[in-house]
Design a protein around this motif. Sequence first.
Motif, PDB file in Angstrom:
ATOM      1  N   UNK A 199       0.838  -1.200   0.000  1.00 26.86           N
ATOM      2  CA  UNK A 199       0.000   0.000   0.000  1.00 26.86           C
ATOM      3  C   UNK A 199       0.878   1.258   0.000  1.00 26.86           C
ATOM      4  N   UNK A 200       1.944   1.222   0.789  1.00 28.05           N
ATOM      5  CA  UNK A 200       2.846   2.372   0.864  1.00 28.05           C
ATOM      6  C   UNK A 200       3.567   2.586  -0.472  1.00 28.05           C
ATOM      7  N   UNK A 201       4.027   1.510  -1.082  1.00 29.33           N
ATOM      8  CA  UNK A 201       4.703   1.617  -2.386  1.00 29.33           C
ATOM      9  C   UNK A 201       3.757   2.230  -3.422  1.00 29.33           C
ATOM     10  N   UNK A 202       2.499   1.796  -3.386  1.00 29.47           N
ATOM     11  CA  UNK A 202       1.504   2.362  -4.329  1.00 29.47           C
ATOM     12  C   UNK A 202       1.268   3.839  -4.031  1.00 29.47           C
ATOM     13  N   UNK A 203       1.242   4.190  -2.735  1.00 31.06           N
ATOM     14  CA  UNK A 203       1.036   5.598  -2.365  1.00 31.06           C
ATOM     15  C   UNK A 203       2.187   6.456  -2.899  1.00 31.06           C
ATOM     16  N   UNK A 204       3.374   5.885  -2.998  1.00 33.09           N
ATOM     17  CA  UNK A 204       4.516   6.608  -3.569  1.00 33.09           C
ATOM     18  C   UNK A 204       4.482   6.602  -5.104  1.00 33.09           C
ATOM     19  N   UNK A 205       3.525   5.873  -5.677  1.00 34.64           N
ATOM     20  CA  UNK A 205       3.375   5.831  -7.136  1.00 34.64           C
ATOM     21  C   UNK A 205       4.365   4.906  -7.823  1.00 34.64           C
ATOM     22  N   UNK A 206       4.857   3.911  -7.088  1.00 38.12           N
ATOM     23  CA  UNK A 206       5.891   3.030  -7.655  1.00 38.12           C
ATOM     24  C   UNK A 206       5.287   1.736  -8.193  1.00 38.12           C
ATOM     25  N   UNK A 207       5.801   1.229  -9.325  1.00 38.97           N
ATOM     26  CA  UNK A 207       5.215   0.049  -9.947  1.00 38.97           C
ATOM     27  C   UNK A 207       5.735  -1.293  -9.414  1.00 38.97           C
ATOM     28  N   UNK A 208       6.712  -1.244  -8.520  1.00 40.58           N
ATOM     29  CA  UNK A 208       7.297  -2.492  -8.005  1.00 40.58           C
ATOM     30  C   UNK A 208       7.669  -2.312  -6.531  1.00 40.58           C
ATOM     31  N   UNK A 209       7.866  -3.463  -5.894  1.00 37.53           N
ATOM     32  CA  UNK A 209       8.396  -3.466  -4.522  1.00 37.53           C
ATOM     33  C   UNK A 209       9.459  -4.560  -4.466  1.00 37.53           C
ATOM     34  N   UNK A 210      10.543  -4.311  -3.759  1.00 35.40           N
ATOM     35  CA  UNK A 210      11.602  -5.310  -3.719  1.00 35.40           C
ATOM     36  C   UNK A 210      12.324  -5.298  -2.384  1.00 35.40           C
ATOM     37  N   UNK A 211      13.218  -6.271  -2.230  1.00 36.80           N
ATOM     38  CA  UNK A 211      13.955  -6.437  -0.978  1.00 36.80           C
ATOM     39  C   UNK A 211      15.131  -7.366  -1.245  1.00 36.80           C
ATOM     40  N   UNK A 212      15.968  -7.542  -0.244  1.00 35.71           N
ATOM     41  CA  UNK A 212      17.014  -8.554  -0.369  1.00 35.71           C
ATOM     42  C   UNK A 212      17.048  -9.383   0.906  1.00 35.71           C
TER      43      UNK A 212
END
Length: 155
Positions: free
Chosen positions: A106-119
């Motif tokens: 939800x936060x990533x979408x609020x920032x307008x970003x098309x992806x979410x990632x991690x390591x």
Amino acid sequence: MIEAREIDFHTLSAIFKLNVRADQKYLVAPNSVTIAQCHYEPAGWLRGLWSGDTPVGLIAMINPLIESPSFEEGDRLDAAYIWRLMIAEEHQAKGYGAEAIAIAVKQARAWGLPNIYLSVVPEEGSAIEFYEAQGFAKTGIMHDQEVEMLRPLLD
Ligand SMILES: CC(C)(COP(=O)(O)OP(=O)(O)OC[C@H]1O[C@@H](n2cnc3c(N)ncnc32)[C@H](O)[C@@H]1OP(=O)(O)O)[C@@H](O)C(=O)NCCC(=O)NCCS
């Protein structure tokens, strides 16, 4: 149902005290370290995770659209980064980790970003299968000794 809340003077020590299991300590930094680092990370987004009045975990993310001295050549600009995620030992396996991923999405979408990632540290007991179950897939890229995993945010 958990909620992500900003950490303040009154809740700081409760979030400090949350720990993962002893055999998981190599998988994630202590909350005291994450809280201190986030204080100096302009692109950081830090929240305590609460189930009602009970503190259950912590999440920290990075917004790549905010300029930061931590960014390096080649870092993704099209994806929110889950920097730290922990659910305290006594609150694991109750579905809170999956709820935390929904909060991060939800936060990533609020920032307008098309992806979410991690390591992820690719060791025994790591969260790789947890993240796969949450829609992340390995990209084949390594960050130091960690495996990168990405989830596109399809509508
Ligand atoms: C990984 C972590 C965040 C998961 O949180 P959680 O609240 O225990 O997870 P959930 O209860 O939401 O589990 C969701 C599903 O993932 C599975 N799962 C959870 N942790 C798992 C793991 N390490 N490996 C494989 N599967 C896992 C659960 O069995 C559950 O499956 P189900 O839906 O079929 O029942 C938590 O265990 C944790 O903090 N671990 C230590 C720190 C860590 O590894 N953080 C990630 C750093 S990248």
